[in-house]
Write a protein that holds these residues in place. Structure first.
Motif, PDB file in Angstrom:
ATOM      1  N   VAL A 250       0.882  -1.177   0.000  1.00 35.59           N
ATOM      2  CA  VAL A 250       0.000   0.000   0.000  1.00 35.59           C
ATOM      3  C   VAL A 250       0.916   1.222   0.000  1.00 35.59           C
ATOM      4  O   VAL A 250       1.798   1.335   0.860  1.00 35.59           O
ATOM      5  N   GLU A 251       0.743   2.107  -0.975  1.00 37.58           N
ATOM      6  CA  GLU A 251       1.451   3.394  -0.936  1.00 37.58           C
ATOM      7  C   GLU A 251       0.589   4.347  -0.110  1.00 37.58           C
ATOM      8  O   GLU A 251      -0.583   4.575  -0.444  1.00 37.58           O
ATOM      9  N   VAL A 252       1.168   4.886   0.953  1.00 36.34           N
ATOM     10  CA  VAL A 252       0.433   5.864   1.772  1.00 36.34           C
ATOM     11  C   VAL A 252       0.994   7.234   1.392  1.00 36.34           C
ATOM     12  O   VAL A 252       2.185   7.500   1.577  1.00 36.34           O
ATOM     13  N   ILE A 253       0.110   8.066   0.815  1.00 37.78           N
ATOM     14  CA  ILE A 253       0.594   9.285   0.160  1.00 37.78           C
ATOM     15  C   ILE A 253       0.063  10.527   0.861  1.00 37.78           C
ATOM     16  O   ILE A 253      -1.156  10.723   0.991  1.00 37.78           O
ATOM     17  N   ASN A 254       0.973  11.361   1.295  1.00 39.09           N
ATOM     18  CA  ASN A 254       0.606  12.631   1.928  1.00 39.09           C
ATOM     19  C   ASN A 254       0.340  13.697   0.879  1.00 39.09           C
ATOM     20  O   ASN A 254       1.142  13.875  -0.040  1.00 39.09           O
ATOM     21  N   GLY A 255      -0.774  14.425   1.052  1.00 42.57           N
ATOM     22  CA  GLY A 255      -0.941  15.666   0.307  1.00 42.57           C
ATOM     23  C   GLY A 255      -0.192  16.762   1.048  1.00 42.57           C
ATOM     24  O   GLY A 255       0.354  16.527   2.140  1.00 42.57           O
ATOM     25  N   LEU A 256      -0.201  17.963   0.504  1.00 48.21           N
ATOM     26  CA  LEU A 256       0.531  19.072   1.133  1.00 48.21           C
ATOM     27  C   LEU A 256       0.088  19.299   2.576  1.00 48.21           C
ATOM     28  O   LEU A 256       0.900  19.597   3.451  1.00 48.21           O
TER      29      LEU A 256
ATOM     30  N   VAL B  57       4.344   1.696   2.285  1.00 50.39           N
ATOM     31  CA  VAL B  57       5.487   2.605   2.139  1.00 50.39           C
ATOM     32  C   VAL B  57       4.949   4.038   2.193  1.00 50.39           C
ATOM     33  O   VAL B  57       3.819   4.300   1.782  1.00 50.39           O
ATOM     34  N   GLU B  58       5.796   4.946   2.709  1.00 48.88           N
ATOM     35  CA  GLU B  58       5.431   6.365   2.729  1.00 48.88           C
ATOM     36  C   GLU B  58       5.901   6.979   1.412  1.00 48.88           C
ATOM     37  O   GLU B  58       7.057   6.807   1.014  1.00 48.88           O
ATOM     38  N   VAL B  59       5.008   7.695   0.754  1.00 51.72           N
ATOM     39  CA  VAL B  59       5.348   8.260  -0.554  1.00 51.72           C
ATOM     40  C   VAL B  59       4.972   9.732  -0.571  1.00 51.72           C
ATOM     41  O   VAL B  59       3.897  10.119  -0.097  1.00 51.72           O
TER      42      VAL B  59
END
Ligand code: CAA
Ligand code: NAD
Length: 280
Positions: A149-155, A177-179
Motif C-alpha cells: 500500500v502506498e500511503v501518500i501525503n498531500g501538502l 510505504v510512505e510516498v
C-alpha cells in the motif's frame, strides 16, 4: 475505527472491502445503483466460495466476512463512518465533487482516503474543509493478493492521519510505504509508462501482442506481460494515468499510445469489458 465506507465497488473497491471485512471492520459498499452493488457483492461471495472450496478459508470465516458487509446506493451511510476509501473512476473532477459531498456528510474526525492511481492528493483535498484528513491509500491489483500500500501525503495531510492509515495498512496484512505526492507516486510512475510503451511497440508492429508479453515474461521474469497487465488494470485507467502525467508535467515522454486511446474510445477496456489487447 470500526466502520469503513467504500465508494466505488468496482474491481479495486470490492477487493479492498474484502480485505477490510476479513480483518473485522464493518464495510459499507457504495456505488451508482443497487443493481451494480448486488452484482458486485455476488462476485465477492463467489470469490470467497472459491477459497472455501480450495480449503483456504472456512465456511465460518466466509460467513463472518459476509456478515461484516452491507451496501448503500446513497452516500448517507457515510455519516457515521470512521474511514472512507474512495475507489471510483480516475477523473479529477468526479473525485473532487464526491469529496466535497463526503466532507459535508461525514463526522469531522472521519479520514477521507483515495485509492487514486495518479491524481494529486492535494487537488482532491482542496474540495474539502478537512485537508489534514485527506490522504492517498493506494492498493495494488488484485488487492486481496498484493502486499503493497502506498500511503501518500498531500501538502496538508496531518501526521496523525498518516500514522493512522500507515498502521491500519499493517493491521490489514499489507506492507506500506510512505510516498511523497507526485504524478503516479512511485509504482505507477514507473509501471504505466512501461505498459504504454508496450502498446506503442504493438502499434508499430514490432511483434504480436502474444510475443510482446512472452518477451517480457521470459526476458524479464515479469509475472504477467505488460499488455495483459494493462488489460487487468483497465485501459481506461491506464489512459487516465498517462493523461494525468502529461497534464502535470507537459513532458512528451508521457504521450499516451494512440492505439490505447482508440481502444478506450471503442470500449475495449480489458478484462472488465471482455476484450482489450486480449479476449477474455
Ligand atoms: N483476484 C483475486 N485473487 C487473484 C486474482 C484476482 N484477479 N488473480 C490471482 N489471484 C490469486 C489466486 O487465487 C492465487 O491465490 P492462492 O495462491 O491463494 O491460490 C494467487 O493469486 C496466485 O494466482 P495464480 O497462481 O492463479 O496466478 P499467478 O501466480 O500468476 O498470480 C497474479 C496472479 C498475482 C495476478 C500475478 O500474475 C501478478 O502478480 N501479476 C502482476 C500484478 C501487478 O503487477 N499488479 C499491480 C498492477 S498496478 C496497480 O494495481 C496500481 C494502479 O494504480 C493501476
Ligand atoms: P472500476 O471501473 O472497476 O470501478 C469503479 C467503480 O466506481 C464502478 O463500479 C463505478 O460504477 C463506480 N463509480 C463511478 N463513479 C461513481 C460515483 N460518483 N459514485 C459511486 N460509484 C461510482 O475501476 P477500478 O479499477 O476499481 O479503479 C477505481 C480507482 O482505483 C481508480 O481511481 C483507479 O485509478 C484506482 N486504482 C485502480 C487499479 C487497477 O488496477 N484497476 C489499481 C489501483 C488503483
Amino acid at each position: 475505527m470500526k466502520k469503513v465506507f467504500i465508494v466505488g465497488a468496482g474491481q479495486m473497491g470490492l477487493d479492498i472491502g474484502q480485505v477490510m471485512a476479513k480483518t473485522g471492520y464493518q464495510v459499507v459498499f457504495n456505488d451508482m445503483s443497487e443493481e451494480i452493488l448486488a452484482t458486485q457483492v455476488g462476485k465477492l461471495e463467489k470469490s470467497l466460495d472459491k477459497m472455501v472450496s480450495k480449503g483456504k478459508m472456512t465456511e465460518e470465516k466466509k460467513a463472518e466476512i459476509m456478515g461484516n458487509v452491507s451496501t448503500s446506493a446513497t452516500l448517507d451511510a457515510a455519516a457515521d463512518a470512521d474511514l472512507v476509501i474512495e475507489a471510483i473512476v480516475e477523473n479529477v473532477q468526479v473525485k473532487k465533487d464526491l469529496f466535497a459531498k463526503l466532507d459535508a456528510l461525514c463526522k469531522p474526525e472521519t479520514i477521507l482516503a483515495t485509492n487514486t492511481s495518479s491524481i494529486s492528493i492535494t487537488e482532491i483535498a482542496s474540495a474539502t474543509k478537512r485537508q489534514d484528513k485527506v490522504i492517498g491509500m493506494h492498493f495494488f491489483n488484485p488487492a486481496t493478493v498484493m502486499k503493497l500500500v502506498e500511503v501518500i501525503n498531500g501538502l496538508n495531510t496531518s501526521k496523525e492521519t498518516f500514522d493512522t492509515v500507515y498502521e491500519l495498512s499493517k493491521e490489514i496484512g499489507k506492507d506500506p510505504v510512505e510516498v511523497k505526492e507526485g504524478p503516479g507516486f512511485v509504482v505507477n510512475r514507473i509501471l504505466i509508462p512501461m505498459i504504454n510503451e508496450a502498446a506503442i511497440v504493438l502499434e508499430e508492429g514490432l511483434a504480436s501482442a502474444e510475443d510482446i508479453d512472452k518477451s517480457m515474461k521470459l526476458g524479464c521474469n515479469h509475472p504477467m506481460g505488460p499488455l495483459a497487465l494493462g488489460d487487468l488494470i483497465g485501459l481506461d485507467t491506464c489512459l487516465h494515468i498517462m493523461d494525468t502525467f502529461y497534464a502535470e508535467t507537459c513532458d512528451s515522454k508521457y504521450r499516451a499510445s494512440r492505439l490505447m486511446r482508440q481502444m478506450v474510445r471503442g470500449g475495449k477496456l480489458g478484462r472488465k469489458t471482455g476484450e482489450g489487447f486480449f479476449k477474455y
